[in-house]
Design a protein around this motif. Structure first.
Motif, short mmCIF file in Angstrom:
data_model
loop_
_atom_site.label_atom_id
_atom_site.label_comp_id
_atom_site.label_asym_id
_atom_site.label_seq_id
_atom_site.Cartn_x
_atom_site.Cartn_y
_atom_site.Cartn_z
N ARG A 208 -59.05 65.40 6.49
CA ARG A 208 -58.24 64.48 5.69
C ARG A 208 -58.36 64.75 4.20
O ARG A 208 -57.42 64.54 3.43
N ASP A 209 -59.54 65.20 3.80
CA ASP A 209 -59.79 65.44 2.38
C ASP A 209 -59.38 66.84 1.93
O ASP A 209 -59.43 67.13 0.74
N GLY A 210 -59.02 67.70 2.85
CA GLY A 210 -58.65 69.05 2.47
C GLY A 210 -58.91 70.04 3.58
O GLY A 210 -58.35 69.91 4.68
N PHE A 211 -59.80 70.97 3.36
CA PHE A 211 -60.06 72.01 4.35
C PHE A 211 -61.45 72.60 4.10
O PHE A 211 -62.04 72.46 3.03
N LYS A 212 -61.97 73.27 5.14
CA LYS A 212 -63.19 74.05 5.04
C LYS A 212 -62.89 75.45 5.55
O LYS A 212 -62.35 75.61 6.64
N ALA A 213 -63.22 76.44 4.74
CA ALA A 213 -62.95 77.83 5.10
C ALA A 213 -64.21 78.65 4.90
O ALA A 213 -64.55 78.98 3.75
N ASN A 285 -51.29 78.19 6.99
CA ASN A 285 -50.23 77.18 6.88
C ASN A 285 -50.34 76.59 5.48
O ASN A 285 -51.16 75.72 5.22
N ALA A 286 -49.50 77.06 4.57
CA ALA A 286 -49.58 76.65 3.17
C ALA A 286 -49.35 75.16 2.98
O ALA A 286 -49.82 74.56 2.01
N ASP A 287 -48.63 74.53 3.91
CA ASP A 287 -48.35 73.10 3.78
C ASP A 287 -49.60 72.24 3.96
O ASP A 287 -49.59 71.06 3.64
N ARG A 288 -50.67 72.84 4.48
CA ARG A 288 -51.89 72.08 4.74
C ARG A 288 -52.94 72.29 3.66
O ARG A 288 -54.10 71.89 3.84
N GLY A 289 -52.55 72.88 2.52
CA GLY A 289 -53.44 72.91 1.37
C GLY A 289 -53.90 74.28 0.92
O GLY A 289 -53.90 74.58 -0.27
#
Length: 357
Positions: A208-213, A285-289
């Motif tokens: 919800r807060d972003g992403f982890k990569a 998926n660029a729409d997800r951040g």
């Protein structure tokens, strides 16, 4: 002095002499030895190979040789050992030993170095068919050395667990102008749990807060699942930092739709040791951040024939567009991790030494 004293002294000296004889002689008239010492050497220079991987193929158990190139194994109940001996930069050897015939010659494994002869204009891949079987075999040979180095790293941190003292540097890149602040943090990681398992097509964890990569870990390069989901292409020998190196490029197989790694690994052509890995995430998926992420990793050797991560640097993009059209490739965040020191929690590994050839 009593007249029988010399005979008593002689008996004592005989006992000492017997105790100094090799175990094979002590057991020759009675029970068979319970262990065997394997010695691994370079076939040309005849010097010991430290940290060679000695694998019992019946049990899958691994051993690393010590600074004398030796590893001790227990004989199984049937008195037969089928061993595979590997060392980074050398051709593997497989041999079956019989306890009753375990001579010094049979238990010594002389390994020959791998020689790369790759055309600078040819490339082969396991994802496409090729009529050049020799080039394909060499591509597989480069991959085998890369996987072997990663597997040795995994075995090294299992036998010599350590705590890595790491400095993390993070910079938020403004839309205009220079970076004004770099955040420096000191962290500690245990060797057994600082790398995450590889999940095909599922590298990025969205929240919800972003992403982890996570970065492309060294242990991932030894994972057969990773290579089952990637094409690999061996390029020609090139110059990298004043040394000759072989580049192995990799990319996700076409059926892998989710985020995964593409990039290349550089191996020293003389030693087959890993010197650099470059990586980039694709199928995002660029729409997800997260719109783009790329970076590199360098390595260092704490013990002979063992490479571990040294420095990792990555940059990534999240903005849809930049205000400054003069810098379209300017990232949003830049981050690096560098290992400052290692603290071994149990035994210390053999130290690197200068080998005189």
């Amino acid at each position: 002095m009593p007249r029988h004293a010399p005979s008593a002294l002689a008996a004592a000296l005989l006992l000492v002499a017997l105790l100094r004889l090799p175990s094979a002689i002590l057991y020759s008239a009675g029970r068979q030895p319970s262990t065997v010492t394997i010695t691994v050497i370079d076939a040309g220079g005849r010097y010991a190979l430290t940290n060679a991987d000695v694998t019992d193929l019946a049990t899958g158990q691994h051993h690393l040789t010590n600074e004398y190139g030796q590893a001790r194994l227990a004989w199984p109940s049937d008195g037969q050992l089928r061993l595979r001996i590997r060392e980074v930069g050398y051709k593997p050897v497989t041999r079956t030993l019989q306890r009753e015939a375990a001579s010094a010659e049979a238990t010594t494994f002389a390994l020959s170095k791998v020689a790369y002869v790759i055309s600078p204009v040819q490339a082969t891949s396991h994802c496409v068919s090729t009529g050049d079987s020799a080039s394909l075999a060499l591509s597989v040979s480069v991959l085998d050395q890369l996987k072997q180095g990663a597997e040795k790293y995994n075995e090294f941190r299992r036998l010599y667990p350590f705590v890595a003292n790491v400095e993390r540097r993070t910079a938020l890149v403004p839309e205009r102008g220079p970076v004004k602040r770099i955040l420096r943090e000191k962290e500690e990681f245990k060797s057994e749990n600082w790398e995450q398992p590889y999940k095909p097509g599922d590298i990025v964890e969205y929240t919800r807060d972003g992403f982890k990569a996570p970065i492309l870990f060294l242990s991932t390069l030894g994972d057969s699942v990773f290579w089952e989901n990637h094409c690999f292409i061996a390029r020609g020998i090139e110059t990298f930092r004043d040394q000759r190196a072989v580049r192995l490029e990799f990319s996700p197989i076409p059926s892998l739709r989710g985020p995964d790694w593409t990039g290349s690994a550089m191996l020293d052509s003389a030693t087959s040791q890993l010197v650099r890995v470059e990586f980039r995430l694709v199928n995002l998926n660029a729409d997800r951040g997260l719109r783009r992420l790329e970076g590199y990793q360098t390595f260092k050797s704490p013990s002979p024939f063992v490479m571990i991560p040294d420095t990792v640097a990555a940059i990534w993009w999240t903005r849809e567009a930049w205000i400054d059209p003069r810098n379209p490739d300017r990232p949003d965040v830049a981050q690096s991790l560098r290992i400052d020191s290692l603290q071994y929690r149990k035994a210390k590994p053999p130290a690197n030494q200068i080998i005189r050839r």
